[in-house]
Design a protein around this motif. Structure first.
Motif, PDB file in Angstrom:
ATOM      1  N   UNK A   1       0.804  -1.218   0.000  1.00  0.00           N
ATOM      2  CA  UNK A   1       0.000   0.000   0.000  1.00  0.00           C
ATOM      3  C   UNK A   1       0.835   1.266   0.000  1.00  0.00           C
ATOM      4  N   UNK A   2       0.137   2.381  -0.087  1.00  0.00           N
ATOM      5  CA  UNK A   2       0.851   3.648  -0.177  1.00  0.00           C
ATOM      6  C   UNK A   2       1.551   4.012   1.120  1.00  0.00           C
ATOM      7  N   UNK A   3       1.084   3.475   2.245  1.00  0.00           N
ATOM      8  CA  UNK A   3       1.751   3.726   3.526  1.00  0.00           C
ATOM      9  C   UNK A   3       2.862   2.718   3.810  1.00  0.00           C
ATOM     10  N   UNK A   4       3.009   1.741   2.933  1.00  0.00           N
ATOM     11  CA  UNK A   4       4.026   0.691   3.056  1.00  0.00           C
ATOM     12  C   UNK A   4       3.951  -0.007   4.412  1.00  0.00           C
ATOM     13  N   UNK A   5       2.743  -0.368   4.799  1.00  0.00           N
ATOM     14  CA  UNK A   5       2.493  -1.044   6.064  1.00  0.00           C
ATOM     15  C   UNK A   5       2.922  -2.501   5.949  1.00  0.00           C
ATOM     16  N   UNK A   6       3.555  -3.018   7.010  1.00  0.00           N
ATOM     17  CA  UNK A   6       3.924  -4.433   7.026  1.00  0.00           C
ATOM     18  C   UNK A   6       2.659  -5.271   7.137  1.00  0.00           C
ATOM     19  N   UNK A   7       2.540  -6.249   6.222  1.00  0.00           N
ATOM     20  CA  UNK A   7       1.367  -7.115   6.225  1.00  0.00           C
ATOM     21  C   UNK A   7       1.776  -8.564   5.978  1.00  0.00           C
ATOM     22  N   UNK A   8       0.925  -9.454   6.496  1.00  0.00           N
ATOM     23  CA  UNK A   8       1.135 -10.900   6.391  1.00  0.00           C
ATOM     24  C   UNK A   8      -0.119 -11.488   5.743  1.00  0.00           C
ATOM     25  N   UNK A   9       0.033 -12.485   4.857  1.00  0.00           N
ATOM     26  CA  UNK A   9      -1.166 -13.124   4.301  1.00  0.00           C
ATOM     27  C   UNK A   9      -2.061 -13.673   5.423  1.00  0.00           C
ATOM     28  N   UNK A  10      -3.343 -13.360   5.342  1.00  0.00           N
ATOM     29  CA  UNK A  10      -4.298 -13.818   6.359  1.00  0.00           C
ATOM     30  C   UNK A  10      -4.342 -15.344   6.437  1.00  0.00           C
ATOM     31  N   UNK A  11      -4.061 -16.016   5.336  1.00  0.00           N
ATOM     32  CA  UNK A  11      -4.100 -17.485   5.304  1.00  0.00           C
ATOM     33  C   UNK A  11      -3.068 -18.114   6.245  1.00  0.00           C
ATOM     34  N   UNK A  12      -2.080 -17.348   6.668  1.00  0.00           N
ATOM     35  CA  UNK A  12      -1.035 -17.880   7.550  1.00  0.00           C
ATOM     36  C   UNK A  12      -1.468 -17.930   9.014  1.00  0.00           C
ATOM     37  N   UNK A  13      -2.608 -17.309   9.339  1.00  0.00           N
ATOM     38  CA  UNK A  13      -3.048 -17.219  10.726  1.00  0.00           C
ATOM     39  C   UNK A  13      -4.319 -18.037  10.913  1.00  0.00           C
ATOM     40  N   UNK A  14      -4.261 -18.988  11.848  1.00  0.00           N
ATOM     41  CA  UNK A  14      -5.427 -19.805  12.163  1.00  0.00           C
ATOM     42  C   UNK A  14      -6.267 -19.145  13.241  1.00  0.00           C
TER      43      UNK A  14
END
Length: 121
Positions: free
Chosen positions: A47-60
């Motif tokens: 995103x434009x704010x360059x926020x750290x994100x993780x794929x939701x599929x990795x979290x149960x």
């Protein structure tokens, strides 16, 4: 932690930021950052704010999906970059069926790890 390209971004159906993951796991954000640093999760800037994100599929429900950390280790040992790991995990494979990420969520990690090991050959 890297910037992600549009092709890989389009493969991943949903993303979570680190505070959301911390809330889901019932831990502090610093613990989520540690999981990323240890290679148990992949985080990318989006995103434009360059926020750290993780794929939701990795979290149960209340933990990181079983088998993910081992799969990431295998892929990293095979020389995969974070982007290449995300592409592999979220590219549909008719023989699984579905994506390796889906198979991990469905507790079919043994087959996913077998395929990851075969990539090294």
């Amino acid at each position: 932690m890297t910037e992600i390209d549009a092709k890989i971004d389009a493969l991943v159906p949903a993303w979570l930021n680190l505070p959301d993951i911390a809330e889901k796991l019932g831990v502090e954000v610093t613990r989520v950052r540690q999981l990323v640093k240890e290679g148990q999760l992949i985080a990318v800037r989006r995103g434009e704010n360059r926020v750290l994100m993780v794929p939701a599929a990795f979290i149960g429900e209340d933990k990181v999906v079983k088998g993910l950390a081992g799969t990431l280790t295998l892929l990293r040992d095979d020389g995969f970059s974070d982007e290449e790991m995300l592409e592999w995990l979220f590219t549909p494979d008719d023989t699984l069926p579905g994506t390796p990420a889906q198979a991990l969520r469905e507790n079919r990690g043994t087959e996913v790890k077998r395929r990851a090991q075969a990539l090294a050959v």
